[in-house]
Design an enzyme around this catalytic site. Structure first.
Site, PDB file in Angstrom:
ATOM      1  N   ARG A   1       0.825  -1.204   0.000  1.00 55.23           N
ATOM      2  CA  ARG A   1       0.000   0.000   0.000  1.00 55.23           C
ATOM      3  C   ARG A   1       0.855   1.248   0.000  1.00 55.23           C
ATOM      4  O   ARG A   1       0.532   2.230  -0.654  1.00 55.23           O
ATOM      5  CB  ARG A   1      -0.894  -0.021   1.239  1.00 55.23           C
ATOM      6  CG  ARG A   1      -1.487   1.327   1.609  1.00 55.23           C
ATOM      7  CD  ARG A   1      -2.710   1.175   2.463  1.00 55.23           C
ATOM      8  NE  ARG A   1      -3.633   0.237   1.865  1.00 55.23           N
ATOM      9  CZ  ARG A   1      -4.445  -0.558   2.537  1.00 55.23           C
ATOM     10  NH1 ARG A   1      -4.449  -0.554   3.859  1.00 55.23           N
ATOM     11  NH2 ARG A   1      -5.258  -1.376   1.913  1.00 55.23           N
ATOM     12  N   TYR A   2       1.921   1.216   0.774  1.00 55.64           N
ATOM     13  CA  TYR A   2       2.807   2.368   0.897  1.00 55.64           C
ATOM     14  C   TYR A   2       3.969   2.172  -0.080  1.00 55.64           C
ATOM     15  O   TYR A   2       4.266   1.053  -0.473  1.00 55.64           O
ATOM     16  CB  TYR A   2       3.328   2.475   2.328  1.00 55.64           C
ATOM     17  CG  TYR A   2       2.237   2.657   3.364  1.00 55.64           C
ATOM     18  CD1 TYR A   2       1.646   3.903   3.565  1.00 55.64           C
ATOM     19  CD2 TYR A   2       1.796   1.587   4.131  1.00 55.64           C
ATOM     20  CE1 TYR A   2       0.664   4.065   4.525  1.00 55.64           C
ATOM     21  CE2 TYR A   2       0.804   1.744   5.095  1.00 55.64           C
ATOM     22  CZ  TYR A   2       0.238   2.984   5.284  1.00 55.64           C
ATOM     23  OH  TYR A   2      -0.742   3.155   6.232  1.00 55.64           O
TER      24      TYR A   2
ATOM     25  N   ARG B   1       7.173  -0.269   1.604  1.00 53.68           N
ATOM     26  CA  ARG B   1       7.082  -1.369   2.560  1.00 53.68           C
ATOM     27  C   ARG B   1       5.855  -2.221   2.276  1.00 53.68           C
ATOM     28  O   ARG B   1       4.860  -1.720   1.737  1.00 53.68           O
ATOM     29  CB  ARG B   1       7.060  -0.857   4.000  1.00 53.68           C
ATOM     30  CG  ARG B   1       6.003   0.184   4.307  1.00 53.68           C
ATOM     31  CD  ARG B   1       6.507   1.091   5.451  1.00 53.68           C
ATOM     32  NE  ARG B   1       5.485   1.996   5.952  1.00 53.68           N
ATOM     33  CZ  ARG B   1       5.164   3.159   5.358  1.00 53.68           C
ATOM     34  NH1 ARG B   1       5.728   3.515   4.222  1.00 53.68           N
ATOM     35  NH2 ARG B   1       4.249   3.929   5.905  1.00 53.68           N
TER      36      ARG B   1
ATOM     37  N   CYS C   1      -3.130 -17.805  15.405  1.00 49.34           N
ATOM     38  CA  CYS C   1      -2.657 -16.921  16.465  1.00 49.34           C
ATOM     39  C   CYS C   1      -2.717 -17.720  17.760  1.00 49.34           C
ATOM     40  O   CYS C   1      -3.427 -18.719  17.843  1.00 49.34           O
ATOM     41  CB  CYS C   1      -3.567 -15.710  16.620  1.00 49.34           C
ATOM     42  SG  CYS C   1      -3.487 -14.604  15.216  1.00 49.34           S
TER      43      CYS C   1
ATOM     44  N   CYS D   1      -8.182 -12.604  19.059  1.00 49.43           N
ATOM     45  CA  CYS D   1      -8.724 -11.394  19.670  1.00 49.43           C
ATOM     46  C   CYS D   1     -10.084 -11.087  19.053  1.00 49.43           C
ATOM     47  O   CYS D   1     -10.217 -11.056  17.840  1.00 49.43           O
ATOM     48  CB  CYS D   1      -7.795 -10.214  19.418  1.00 49.43           C
ATOM     49  SG  CYS D   1      -6.075 -10.601  19.738  1.00 49.43           S
TER      50      CYS D   1
ATOM     51  N   ASP E   1     -10.918  -0.355  14.183  1.00 47.83           N
ATOM     52  CA  ASP E   1     -11.358  -0.405  12.785  1.00 47.83           C
ATOM     53  C   ASP E   1     -12.847  -0.744  12.664  1.00 47.83           C
ATOM     54  O   ASP E   1     -13.452  -1.290  13.574  1.00 47.83           O
ATOM     55  CB  ASP E   1     -10.546  -1.447  12.010  1.00 47.83           C
ATOM     56  CG  ASP E   1      -9.103  -1.020  11.808  1.00 47.83           C
ATOM     57  OD1 ASP E   1      -8.863   0.205  11.708  1.00 47.83           O
ATOM     58  OD2 ASP E   1      -8.224  -1.899  11.756  1.00 47.83           O
TER      59      ASP E   1
ATOM     60  N   ASP F   1      -6.690   4.070  10.859  1.00 47.63           N
ATOM     61  CA  ASP F   1      -6.359   3.374   9.615  1.00 47.63           C
ATOM     62  C   ASP F   1      -7.578   3.600   8.716  1.00 47.63           C
ATOM     63  O   ASP F   1      -8.660   3.072   8.976  1.00 47.63           O
ATOM     64  CB  ASP F   1      -6.071   1.893   9.874  1.00 47.63           C
ATOM     65  CG  ASP F   1      -4.965   1.369   8.960  1.00 47.63           C
ATOM     66  OD1 ASP F   1      -4.800   1.938   7.855  1.00 47.63           O
ATOM     67  OD2 ASP F   1      -4.277   0.405   9.340  1.00 47.63           O
TER      68      ASP F   1
ATOM     69  N   LYS G   1      -2.700   4.635   7.262  1.00 47.14           N
ATOM     70  CA  LYS G   1      -2.739   5.200   8.611  1.00 47.14           C
ATOM     71  C   LYS G   1      -2.648   6.718   8.568  1.00 47.14           C
ATOM     72  O   LYS G   1      -1.728   7.269   7.984  1.00 47.14           O
ATOM     73  CB  LYS G   1      -1.575   4.638   9.424  1.00 47.14           C
ATOM     74  CG  LYS G   1      -1.645   3.124   9.611  1.00 47.14           C
ATOM     75  CD  LYS G   1      -0.433   2.619  10.351  1.00 47.14           C
ATOM     76  CE  LYS G   1      -0.462   1.111  10.490  1.00 47.14           C
ATOM     77  NZ  LYS G   1      -0.278   0.407   9.192  1.00 47.14           N
TER      78      LYS G   1
HETATM   79  C1  LIG Z   1       0.408  -0.596   9.025  1.00 42.91           C
HETATM   80  C2  LIG Z   1       0.854  -1.023   7.714  1.00 42.91           C
HETATM   81  C3  LIG Z   1       2.185  -0.895   7.321  1.00 42.91           C
HETATM   82  C4  LIG Z   1       3.248  -0.303   8.236  1.00 42.91           C
HETATM   83  O1  LIG Z   1       2.990   1.028   8.540  1.00 42.91           O
HETATM   84  P1  LIG Z   1       4.044   1.871   9.398  1.00 42.91           P
HETATM   85  O2  LIG Z   1       3.382   3.175   9.602  1.00 42.91           O
HETATM   86  O3  LIG Z   1       5.299   1.944   8.575  1.00 42.91           O
HETATM   87  O4  LIG Z   1       4.274   1.119  10.664  1.00 42.91           O
HETATM   88  C5  LIG Z   1       2.532  -1.301   6.065  1.00 42.91           C
HETATM   89  N1  LIG Z   1       1.621  -1.794   5.211  1.00 42.91           N
HETATM   90  C6  LIG Z   1       0.329  -1.925   5.549  1.00 42.91           C
HETATM   91  C7  LIG Z   1      -0.631  -2.453   4.551  1.00 42.91           C
HETATM   92  C8  LIG Z   1      -0.105  -1.562   6.810  1.00 42.91           C
HETATM   93  O5  LIG Z   1      -1.387  -1.687   7.154  1.00 42.91           O
HETATM   94  S1  SF4 Z   2      -5.289  -8.930  16.490  1.00 41.21           S
HETATM   95 FE1  SF4 Z   2      -5.163 -10.867  17.655  1.00 41.21          FE
HETATM   96  S2  SF4 Z   2      -6.301 -12.344  16.385  1.00 41.21           S
HETATM   97 FE2  SF4 Z   2      -5.812 -10.594  15.067  1.00 41.21          FE
HETATM   98  S3  SF4 Z   2      -3.889 -11.126  14.051  1.00 41.21           S
HETATM   99 FE3  SF4 Z   2      -3.363  -9.963  15.901  1.00 41.21          FE
HETATM  100  S4  SF4 Z   2      -3.022 -11.536  17.480  1.00 41.21           S
HETATM  101 FE4  SF4 Z   2      -4.145 -12.509  15.804  1.00 41.21          FE
END
Ligand SMILES: *Cc1c(COP(=O)(O)O)cnc(C)c1O
Ligand code: SF4
Length: 389
Positions: free
Chosen positions: A128-129, A132, A141, A145, A309, A346, A353
């Site tokens: 997206r960015y 990265r 997991c 959560c 979110d 986000d 973000k």
């Molecule tokens: C959060 C996120 C990142 C990393 O964002 P930073 O602000 O650099 O920590 C990279 N790609 C995606 C898709 C994300 O949601």
């Molecule tokens: S928020 Fe919790 S359930 Fe979701 S990916 Fe992270 S650790 Fe796993």
């Protein structure tokens, strides 16, 4: 756990991190309690399991049955024993047990609020960015959560990244020179064995344009036994490497969590925290202040506070943006700048973000900027004279 933090941390600091209670597992031998595989195999998975740990409320009981096909229950004994037996409003319990409100999505909630699937050049890699990528490697997991933003995939084995998908992800990073930062995520990459994770990190590290690696894992919070000294040492072979984790409440800052973070930090791995703002869990300034102080003592830098979110079934967990701003106001200036993370939304629809800040700039006039400080007093900053040349 086989060894605690290295000498150098004074007892009066350690004393703030009490050993976690063991609930119904009080008689489990230490060798098993400190073994992360044992915790994974003995996770609480259903209503019956919940009933052995807590006095299940009527709402939780109904939800445990009704949510079966929507989002799995999965709680390590370690994390389950942190739940209050009697209070459904316990901040740990809110994150771990299902509620009926999860099952009635509002019209503005979405399965994929961040449009992560849209921005995938290859399956599992969200780019997206500019520089990265987020690399989805597993659906598993330690603890599922209830507020997870990736509920659409997490816990669902059909979304597991198979070897071919992982190969494709690595190939994408290798052929995309602008990617200098790879975030290994999921799900939780530390549900993998050390060997499997090491193999992935080796392949990513072999790509010359990849500068930093990040691992997103909640195991320091939900399964601290996972961070063994060997695991920390293995991760440290792939420097520069960062771990980002997800503490949401002071109750999660146990001696076990402290030890897990100490192992990472002692191995030279910087740790960041990505808190999610959740109603009833951490939606008040005093709780976040205390959490961030405890995190700093664990050598974890508060990195982000995420506005919750718009994923399906989250409406009972969301707070207002005003609440987030109030929390930030209560941090900046009043405590160590190190304890002040960025507060971000986000952006729904995949906007990425976006930082949200209380307003400290009161006015901008020709030649001067008027600001207010954390106490509210007004100050004038005179700008340099414009260059005459
Ligand atoms: C959060 C996120 C990142 C990393 O964002 P930073 O602000 O650099 O920590 C990279 N790609 C995606 C898709 C994300 O949601
Ligand atoms: S928020 Fe919790 S359930 Fe979701 S990916 Fe992270 S650790 Fe796993």
């Amino acid at each position: 756990m086989e060894d605690g933090p290295k000498p150098g941390v004074p007892d009066h600091i350690l004393a703030r991190f009490p050993a976690a209670p063991r609930g119904p597992w009080a008689d489990v031998p230490e060798a098993q309690w400190s073994d992360w595989h044992w915790h994974m195999q003995h996770r609480v998975r259903d209503l019956e399991g919940l009933s052995t740990v807590i006095r299940v409320s009527e709402d939780e009981a109904r939800a445990a049955i009704a949510s079966k096909d929507v989002f799995d229950i999965g709680i390590t004994p370690y994390y389950a024993a942190l739940m209050d037996r009697d209070d459904p409003g316990c901040p740990v319990r809110i994150q771990a047990t299902p509620r009926m409100a999860e099952l009635t999505p509002t019209p503005w909630e979405m399965a994929d609020p961040l449009a992560e699937e849209r921005d995938m050049p290859v399956q599992g890699v969200t780019h997206r960015y500019p520089d990265r990528v987020l690399f989805y490697v597993t659906q598993n997991c330690a603890m599922f959560c209830r507020h997870c933003t990736r509920k659409r995939k997490v816990a669902d084995p059909s979304t597991a990244a198979n070897d071919a998908q992982i190969d494709e992800g690595i190939a994408y990073v290798a052929r995309t020179p602008q990617v200098r930062d790879v975030i290994v995520s999921g799900g939780d990459p530390l549900t993998w064995s050390d060997g499997r994770l090491e193999h992935l990190l080796e392949r990513l590290r072999a790509i010359p344009h990849v500068e930093i690696l990040r691992i997103g894992t909640r195991t320091p919070v939900t399964l601290p036994q996972r961070i063994t000294t060997e695991t920390a040492r293995m991760l440290a072979r792939f420097q520069p490497l960062f771990v980002n984790t997800h503490f949401n409440h002071p109750k999660e800052c146990t001696r076990e969590a402290f030890t897990a973070c100490a192992r990472l930090a002692d191995a030279g791995i910087p740790i960041g925290n990505q808190m999610v703002l959740l109603k009833g869990v951490n939606d008040d300034p005093a709780t976040v202040l205390r959490l961030n102080h405890l995190l700093l003592m664990m050598r974890v830098k508060p990195y982000y506070i995420f506005q919750c979110d718009l994923n399906e079934g989250n409406s009972h967990l969301r707070t207002s943006v005003d609440k987030g701003l109030e929390i930030l106001e209560a941090l900046r200036g009043w405590t160590s700048g190190m304890a002040v993370p960025y507060y971000v939304i986000d952006a729904p629809g995949g906007g990425g973000k976006v930082p949200v800040l209380p307003q400290y700039v009161i006015a901008r006039e020709p030649g001067r900027t008027i600001v207010r400080n954390f106490r509210g007093t007004r100050h004038v900053y005179t700008e340099p004279e414009p260059d005459k040349g």
